[in-house]
Design a protein around this motif. Structure first.
Motif, PDB file in Angstrom:
ATOM      1  N   SER A   1       0.813  -1.218   0.000  1.00  0.00           N
ATOM      2  CA  SER A   1       0.000   0.000   0.000  1.00  0.00           C
ATOM      3  C   SER A   1       0.849   1.272   0.000  1.00  0.00           C
ATOM      4  O   SER A   1       0.412   2.305  -0.499  1.00  0.00           O
ATOM      5  N   TYR A   2       2.061   1.198   0.518  1.00  0.00           N
ATOM      6  CA  TYR A   2       2.949   2.359   0.560  1.00  0.00           C
ATOM      7  C   TYR A   2       3.936   2.364  -0.606  1.00  0.00           C
ATOM      8  O   TYR A   2       4.919   3.105  -0.577  1.00  0.00           O
ATOM      9  N   TYR A   3       3.678   1.572  -1.641  1.00  0.00           N
ATOM     10  CA  TYR A   3       4.597   1.453  -2.764  1.00  0.00           C
ATOM     11  C   TYR A   3       4.963   2.821  -3.356  1.00  0.00           C
ATOM     12  O   TYR A   3       6.142   3.144  -3.510  1.00  0.00           O
ATOM     13  N   ASP A   4       3.969   3.621  -3.692  1.00  0.00           N
ATOM     14  CA  ASP A   4       4.238   4.927  -4.304  1.00  0.00           C
ATOM     15  C   ASP A   4       4.968   5.860  -3.345  1.00  0.00           C
ATOM     16  O   ASP A   4       5.850   6.621  -3.760  1.00  0.00           O
ATOM     17  N   ALA A   5       4.623   5.807  -2.073  1.00  0.00           N
ATOM     18  CA  ALA A   5       5.312   6.639  -1.081  1.00  0.00           C
ATOM     19  C   ALA A   5       6.771   6.194  -0.937  1.00  0.00           C
ATOM     20  O   ALA A   5       7.671   7.039  -0.829  1.00  0.00           O
ATOM     21  N   CYS A   6       7.009   4.885  -0.977  1.00  0.00           N
ATOM     22  CA  CYS A   6       8.383   4.368  -0.916  1.00  0.00           C
ATOM     23  C   CYS A   6       9.180   4.831  -2.130  1.00  0.00           C
ATOM     24  O   CYS A   6      10.333   5.251  -2.004  1.00  0.00           O
ATOM     25  N   CYS A   7       8.567   4.765  -3.305  1.00  0.00           N
ATOM     26  CA  CYS A   7       9.230   5.229  -4.530  1.00  0.00           C
ATOM     27  C   CYS A   7       9.569   6.707  -4.430  1.00  0.00           C
ATOM     28  O   CYS A   7      10.657   7.136  -4.841  1.00  0.00           O
ATOM     29  N   LEU A   8       8.662   7.472  -3.879  1.00  0.00           N
ATOM     30  CA  LEU A   8       8.888   8.906  -3.715  1.00  0.00           C
ATOM     31  C   LEU A   8      10.096   9.167  -2.816  1.00  0.00           C
ATOM     32  O   LEU A   8      10.964   9.985  -3.147  1.00  0.00           O
ATOM     33  N   VAL A   9      10.193   8.456  -1.702  1.00  0.00           N
ATOM     34  CA  VAL A   9      11.334   8.628  -0.792  1.00  0.00           C
ATOM     35  C   VAL A   9      12.621   8.234  -1.502  1.00  0.00           C
ATOM     36  O   VAL A   9      13.634   8.955  -1.435  1.00  0.00           O
ATOM     37  N   LYS A  10      12.605   7.108  -2.217  1.00  0.00           N
ATOM     38  CA  LYS A  10      13.820   6.668  -2.911  1.00  0.00           C
ATOM     39  C   LYS A  10      14.232   7.654  -4.005  1.00  0.00           C
ATOM     40  O   LYS A  10      15.425   7.893  -4.202  1.00  0.00           O
ATOM     41  N   GLU A  11      13.276   8.263  -4.686  1.00  0.00           N
ATOM     42  CA  GLU A  11      13.597   9.286  -5.688  1.00  0.00           C
ATOM     43  C   GLU A  11      14.268  10.491  -5.031  1.00  0.00           C
ATOM     44  O   GLU A  11      15.223  11.056  -5.575  1.00  0.00           O
ATOM     45  N   LEU A  12      13.778  10.882  -3.851  1.00  0.00           N
ATOM     46  CA  LEU A  12      14.385  12.010  -3.144  1.00  0.00           C
ATOM     47  C   LEU A  12      15.786  11.664  -2.639  1.00  0.00           C
ATOM     48  O   LEU A  12      16.683  12.516  -2.661  1.00  0.00           O
ATOM     49  N   VAL A  13      15.986  10.426  -2.197  1.00  0.00           N
ATOM     50  CA  VAL A  13      17.321   9.985  -1.778  1.00  0.00           C
ATOM     51  C   VAL A  13      18.262  10.036  -2.980  1.00  0.00           C
ATOM     52  O   VAL A  13      19.370  10.576  -2.897  1.00  0.00           O
ATOM     53  N   LEU A  14      17.825   9.486  -4.091  1.00  0.00           N
ATOM     54  CA  LEU A  14      18.638   9.493  -5.310  1.00  0.00           C
ATOM     55  C   LEU A  14      18.957  10.919  -5.753  1.00  0.00           C
ATOM     56  O   LEU A  14      20.098  11.223  -6.131  1.00  0.00           O
ATOM     57  N   SER A  15      17.992  11.799  -5.662  1.00  0.00           N
ATOM     58  CA  SER A  15      18.205  13.197  -6.022  1.00  0.00           C
ATOM     59  C   SER A  15      19.261  13.842  -5.122  1.00  0.00           C
ATOM     60  O   SER A  15      20.116  14.596  -5.601  1.00  0.00           O
ATOM     61  N   GLN A  16      19.210  13.541  -3.828  1.00  0.00           N
ATOM     62  CA  GLN A  16      20.212  14.100  -2.913  1.00  0.00           C
ATOM     63  C   GLN A  16      21.597  13.550  -3.203  1.00  0.00           C
ATOM     64  O   GLN A  16      22.594  14.270  -3.121  1.00  0.00           O
TER      65      GLN A  16
END
Length: 158
Positions: A136-151
Motif C-alpha cells: 500500500s505504501y509502494y508509491d510513497a516508498c518510490c517517492l522517498v527513494k527518488e528524493l534519496v537518489l536526487s540528494q
C-alpha cells in the motif's frame, strides 16, 4: 445554558482520547510505512554492521534542538498542531564507513477520511488507504527513494 465544571472536564477528556487514538493510528501507519520501505530496498539482510554496531538500512530519525540526528522510536512520535506526525526517513547509502553515510528525507503523515497522506520532502505527496498492507505504501516508498537518489546526485553533479 448552564455549563458545569464537569462538562469542561468531560470535553477535555474526549479531546484527549481522540488525540490518543489519532496518534496511535498514525504511529501504526508510520511503522507499516517503515516496514514496507525497508522491504522495498531489497537489501541482502535486514541490517548491516560497521564492525562495532548493527544498523538497519532504513530508520526513523529526528533532529534535536542542538542539531544532532538521533534515532526516533515509533512510540515517541507525537501529533503537532496540525494533527500530523513528522520524522526523517534515514536511508544508508554507504555502509563501508564507520556509522555509515545516511540521507535524510523529511516525512509528514496525516489522516484524511480513510486515507493517510504522506508528504515527503517539500514537494512529494501520496495518498495511502488507511490500514493498508502488502504494498500500500509502494508509491510513497518510490517517492522517498527518488528524493534519496536526487540528494545523492546533487552531491556529485555531472
Amino acid at each position: 445554558m448552564l455549563i458545569k465544571f464537569s462538562d469542561l472536564i468531560q470535553a477535555r477528556e474526549q479531546v484527549e482520547e481522540r488525540v490518543r487514538e489519532l496518534t496511535q493510528r498514525l504511529r501504526n501507519e508510520a511503522e507499516e510505512f517503515l516496514d514496507q520501505y525497508r522491504k522495498s530496498l531489497y537489501t541482502p539482510q535486514d541490517s548491516w554492521s560497521d564492525g562495532q554496531r548493527e544498523y538497519p538500512y532504513a530508520r526513523l530519525m529526528n533532529i534535536t534542538d542542538q542539531g544532532m540526528y538521533t534515532q526516533q522510536s515509533i512510540k515517541t512520535l507525537a501529533l503537532d498542531d496540525e494533527n500530523t506526525i513528522s520524522f526523517l526517513m534515514a536511508t544508508v547509502i554507504n555502509e563501508n564507513i564507520q556509522g555509515g553515510q545516511w540521507i535524510y528525507v523529511p516525512i509528514r503523515m496525516s489522516l484524511n477520511n480513510r486515507s493517510v497522506i504522506v508528504t515527503a520532502g517539500n514537494s512529494g505527496r501520496e495518498e495511502v488507504p488507511l490500514g493498508g498492507e502488502g504494498n500500500s505504501y509502494y508509491d510513497a516508498c518510490c517517492l522517498v527513494k527518488e528524493l534519496v537518489l536526487s540528494q545523492i546526485k546533487s552531491r556529485f553533479p555531472n
